[in-house]
Design a protein around this motif. Structure first.
Motif, PDB file in Angstrom:
ATOM      1  N   THR A   1       0.848  -1.193   0.000  1.00  0.00           N
ATOM      2  CA  THR A   1       0.000   0.000   0.000  1.00  0.00           C
ATOM      3  C   THR A   1       0.880   1.238   0.000  1.00  0.00           C
ATOM      4  N   PHE A   2       0.630   2.146  -0.973  1.00  0.00           N
ATOM      5  CA  PHE A   2       1.406   3.378  -1.026  1.00  0.00           C
ATOM      6  C   PHE A   2       0.815   4.405  -0.069  1.00  0.00           C
ATOM      7  N   LEU A   3       1.719   5.162   0.557  1.00  0.00           N
ATOM      8  CA  LEU A   3       1.308   6.147   1.561  1.00  0.00           C
ATOM      9  C   LEU A   3       1.913   7.509   1.231  1.00  0.00           C
ATOM     10  N   GLU A   4       1.249   8.553   1.708  1.00  0.00           N
ATOM     11  CA  GLU A   4       1.766   9.921   1.625  1.00  0.00           C
ATOM     12  C   GLU A   4       2.207  10.290   0.204  1.00  0.00           C
ATOM     13  N   ASN A   5       1.265  10.194  -0.718  1.00  0.00           N
ATOM     14  CA  ASN A   5       1.486  10.579  -2.118  1.00  0.00           C
ATOM     15  C   ASN A   5       2.621   9.804  -2.780  1.00  0.00           C
ATOM     16  N   GLY A   6       2.707   8.549  -2.433  1.00  0.00           N
ATOM     17  CA  GLY A   6       3.694   7.697  -3.082  1.00  0.00           C
ATOM     18  C   GLY A   6       5.100   7.819  -2.561  1.00  0.00           C
ATOM     19  N   THR A   7       5.315   8.553  -1.483  1.00  0.00           N
ATOM     20  CA  THR A   7       6.661   8.691  -0.930  1.00  0.00           C
ATOM     21  C   THR A   7       7.020   7.536  -0.009  1.00  0.00           C
ATOM     22  N   LYS A   8       6.015   6.765   0.427  1.00  0.00           N
ATOM     23  CA  LYS A   8       6.250   5.618   1.294  1.00  0.00           C
ATOM     24  C   LYS A   8       5.399   4.446   0.822  1.00  0.00           C
ATOM     25  N   VAL A   9       5.806   3.252   1.182  1.00  0.00           N
ATOM     26  CA  VAL A   9       5.044   2.072   0.810  1.00  0.00           C
ATOM     27  C   VAL A   9       5.047   1.088   1.973  1.00  0.00           C
ATOM     28  N   TYR A  10       3.873   0.594   2.291  1.00  0.00           N
ATOM     29  CA  TYR A  10       3.697  -0.387   3.367  1.00  0.00           C
ATOM     30  C   TYR A  10       3.685  -1.783   2.755  1.00  0.00           C
ATOM     31  N   ALA A  11       4.312  -2.737   3.429  1.00  0.00           N
ATOM     32  CA  ALA A  11       4.340  -4.099   2.895  1.00  0.00           C
ATOM     33  C   ALA A  11       4.645  -5.109   3.997  1.00  0.00           C
ATOM     34  N   LEU A  12       4.100  -6.292   3.803  1.00  0.00           N
ATOM     35  CA  LEU A  12       4.471  -7.459   4.595  1.00  0.00           C
ATOM     36  C   LEU A  12       5.354  -8.352   3.727  1.00  0.00           C
ATOM     37  N   ASN A  13       6.228  -9.112   4.372  1.00  0.00           N
ATOM     38  CA  ASN A  13       7.166  -9.940   3.612  1.00  0.00           C
ATOM     39  C   ASN A  13       7.179 -11.372   4.162  1.00  0.00           C
ATOM     40  N   PRO A  14       6.073 -12.102   3.963  1.00  0.00           N
ATOM     41  CA  PRO A  14       6.049 -13.490   4.462  1.00  0.00           C
ATOM     42  C   PRO A  14       7.046 -14.365   3.716  1.00  0.00           C
ATOM     43  N   LYS A  15       7.616 -15.318   4.463  1.00  0.00           N
ATOM     44  CA  LYS A  15       8.609 -16.214   3.885  1.00  0.00           C
ATOM     45  C   LYS A  15       8.147 -17.654   4.046  1.00  0.00           C
ATOM     46  N   SER A  16       8.311 -18.423   2.988  1.00  0.00           N
ATOM     47  CA  SER A  16       7.982 -19.845   3.031  1.00  0.00           C
ATOM     48  C   SER A  16       9.165 -20.629   2.484  1.00  0.00           C
ATOM     49  N   PHE A  17       9.292 -21.886   2.920  1.00  0.00           N
ATOM     50  CA  PHE A  17      10.475 -22.688   2.612  1.00  0.00           C
ATOM     51  C   PHE A  17      10.065 -24.055   2.075  1.00  0.00           C
TER      52      PHE A  17
ATOM     53  N   GLY B   1       5.991 -19.437   6.374  1.00  0.00           N
ATOM     54  CA  GLY B   1       4.732 -18.805   5.976  1.00  0.00           C
ATOM     55  C   GLY B   1       4.391 -17.577   6.785  1.00  0.00           C
ATOM     56  N   THR B   2       5.301 -17.134   7.638  1.00  0.00           N
ATOM     57  CA  THR B   2       5.060 -15.933   8.440  1.00  0.00           C
ATOM     58  C   THR B   2       6.042 -14.835   8.042  1.00  0.00           C
ATOM     59  N   ASP B   3       5.794 -13.637   8.536  1.00  0.00           N
ATOM     60  CA  ASP B   3       6.660 -12.504   8.197  1.00  0.00           C
ATOM     61  C   ASP B   3       7.414 -12.035   9.432  1.00  0.00           C
ATOM     62  N   GLU B   4       8.329 -11.104   9.207  1.00  0.00           N
ATOM     63  CA  GLU B   4       9.154 -10.569  10.288  1.00  0.00           C
ATOM     64  C   GLU B   4       8.621  -9.253  10.824  1.00  0.00           C
ATOM     65  N   GLY B   5       7.411  -8.909  10.446  1.00  0.00           N
ATOM     66  CA  GLY B   5       6.810  -7.683  10.945  1.00  0.00           C
ATOM     67  C   GLY B   5       6.330  -6.787   9.825  1.00  0.00           C
ATOM     68  N   GLU B   6       5.728  -5.686  10.205  1.00  0.00           N
ATOM     69  CA  GLU B   6       5.193  -4.718   9.254  1.00  0.00           C
ATOM     70  C   GLU B   6       6.252  -3.667   8.938  1.00  0.00           C
TER      71      GLU B   6
END
Length: 516
Positions: A103-119, A211-216
């Protein structure tokens, strides 16, 4: 004006224009600035869909190679001797790490993301079967319980020790590699879980991490400044941490290691925030390398990253509580990992004090196998090849009230290490080489103009010199002396009646007219 003169003048004018324009472009760096500005724009998440998709779904395959230290003499170690270990593995898993909920924030200057990892296990890249191979290692749940009770009364510790003995809990455990890595139902934790449901009865080094992420994460897109491209703005809503004992140590610096700003310099330090280490680390330039025909700068953590505060006072902030410090090459992270006294280092205690290496038999640190490094293309900042290597250790020492620990020598005991590797795939490498070729041609276009001007200058000089030589030769042959006979004074005997001449002359003999 002859054609030759026109050609000379035209060559001179064209040469002058090319040299003037070319030198002006080189001095002003017009094309370099244009291509750099284009790179800065194209390499922001909001402006380049291809780069953005590559950021969301990294194309290079990432492999996690797990190596374990199998303890061969537990009885000797428990009796006060030196532990001996043998390395087993690797057990290799393909890691998938797409970014989700972008999700882009503050007119595209920031971006929110989750980064789940699976093995996913890759048997052809492994040495052994994790579900079959047996591993003897430290019983981390038992050590965690003893460490938790260290601040309680001696009587309580003695009672718990007797209870642990009654259910067969030992300092070392024997399990399959798969159980130690991905989890098993631990008998000690199961008993505690019955009394305290909030305590998980399962244990594994990677338990609940598939299958989980390291945070937001919230990243800066580089929209306002290309130097901020990929830099972490917040992690789990935090702009800084609170675990460590200094403001500098608590800072969240740099990127997550997957992207960096373009136009890298050999002189700069690159910062990476490693959530699994609970801290940021920096990397310094090492050397120029080439990967699949792509030039790259190699960056690696310098020796001062894990230096003791005695040698590097800025690391004093990683001593918790303040003043409780370990030596060079190790970092206690139990401050952000509840339970066992966990310590991280480079594999085989690479770059660590000799006392840690010599405390355990079977360790042999070396740069080639145990160094962490990143190979980055300096123009784009894209990682071409990466090797992240880290070792998990646990502190074993004597705990009053637990008789089985009474002979232990304080040891930072190695459990396992991971080698996380990634190399750019062939398709991406081809695209990268094409991009760099275009950048090189466009950036060096002013030099091409100067080169053409220099060539024309040489041609112009040659033409001028040749023209002057021909003109001189023509002047020299205007009157050619063909007779050395001296002038004859006019007299009565001279019937030719030729006029007198000064200097040399061309003799003309009378010819009788031909009869028809």
């Amino acid at each position: 004006m002859t054609r030759r003169s026109c050609a000379i003048y035209a060559t001179g004018i064209l040469c002058a224009h090319l040299l003037i324009v070319g030198i002006a472009l080189v001095v002003a760096q017009v094309f370099q600035t244009m291509i750099y500005n284009r790179l800065k724009k194209e390499l922001t998440l909001t402006e380049a869909s291809r780069v953005f998709e590559s950021w969301k779904n990294p194309p290079p395959p990432v492999y996690m190679e797990y190596y374990f230290f199998n303890v061969t003499n537990p009885e000797v170690f428990l009796a006060g001797g030196k532990a001996a270990v043998t390395q087993i593995g690797p057990y290799t898993y393909r890691e998938y790490r797409p970014r989700e909920n972008v999700t882009f924030l503050e007119n595209g200057t920031k971006v929110y993301a989750l980064n789940p990892k699976s093995f996913v296990f890759v048997p052809e890249k492994s040495r052994g079967n994790p579900e079959v191979d047996i591993l003897r290692t430290v019983n981390i749940p038992a050590v965690a319980v003893m460490n938790e009770l260290n601040s309680y009364s001696f009587l309580l510790r003695t009672f718990v020790s007797m209870w642990m003995n009654s259910i067969g809990v030992e300092i070392f455990m024997t399990r399959t590699v798969h159980e130690v890595l991905w989890g098993f139902k631990d008998p000690l934790l199961s008993k505690i879980h019955a009394m305290k449901p909030e305590v998980d009865e399962m244990f594994g080094l990677m338990w609940k991490k598939n299958g989980t992420d390291e945070g937001e994460f919230v990243f800066l897109t580089g929209e306002r400044d290309y130097m901020e491209y990929g830099r972490i703005d917040t992690w789990n809503g935090l702009t800084e941490m609170s675990w460590w004992s200094s403001n500098q140590s608590n800072m969240i610096n740099g990127t997550d290691g997957s992207v960096f700003h373009p136009l890298l310099s050999r002189k700069e330090l690159l910062y990476i925030f490693a959530a699994d280490l609970c801290r940021s680390i920096h990397l310094a330039y090492v050397e120029d390398v080439e990967v699949k025909g792509i030039p790259a700068y190699r960056f690696a953590p310098p020796h001062d990253v894990l230096q003791s505060p005695k040698e590097n006072p800025t690391n004093a902030g990683f001593c918790v509580p303040a003043g409780d410090c370990l030596g060079t090459g190790v970092l206690k992270v139990s401050v952000c990992r509840e339970g066992a006294p966990i310590v991280v280092s480079f594999p085989h205690f690479y770059q660590a004090d000799a006392m840690y290496i010599n405390a355990v038999e079977g360790l042999s640190p070396n740069k080639e196998e145990h160094e962490t490094y990143l190979d980055l293309n300096p123009t784009t900042g894209v990682p071409i090849r990466a090797c992240k290597r880290a070792q998990l250790n646990i502190i074993l020492n004597r705990v009053p009230g637990f008789p089985k620990t009474k002979h232990l020598n304080v040891t930072i005991f190695p459990i396992m290490f991971v080698n996380e590797t990634a190399t750019i795939d062939d398709d991406s490498a081809t695209q990268m080489r094409t991009l760099l070729l275009i950048v090189t041609l466009v950036s060096n276009f002013p030099l091409l103009i100067v080169g053409m001007g220099a060539i024309l200058l040489v041609v112009f000089v040659l033409l001028v010199c040749r023209s002057r030589q021909k003109k001189t030769a023509k002047d020299d042959t205007a009157y050619t002396q063909v007779s050395d006979k001296p002038e004859v004074e006019p007299s009565e005997n001279n019937h030719t009646n030729q006029p007198m001449r000064n200097g040399s002359y061309i003799a003309m003999s009378p010819v009788e007219a031909q009869k028809c």
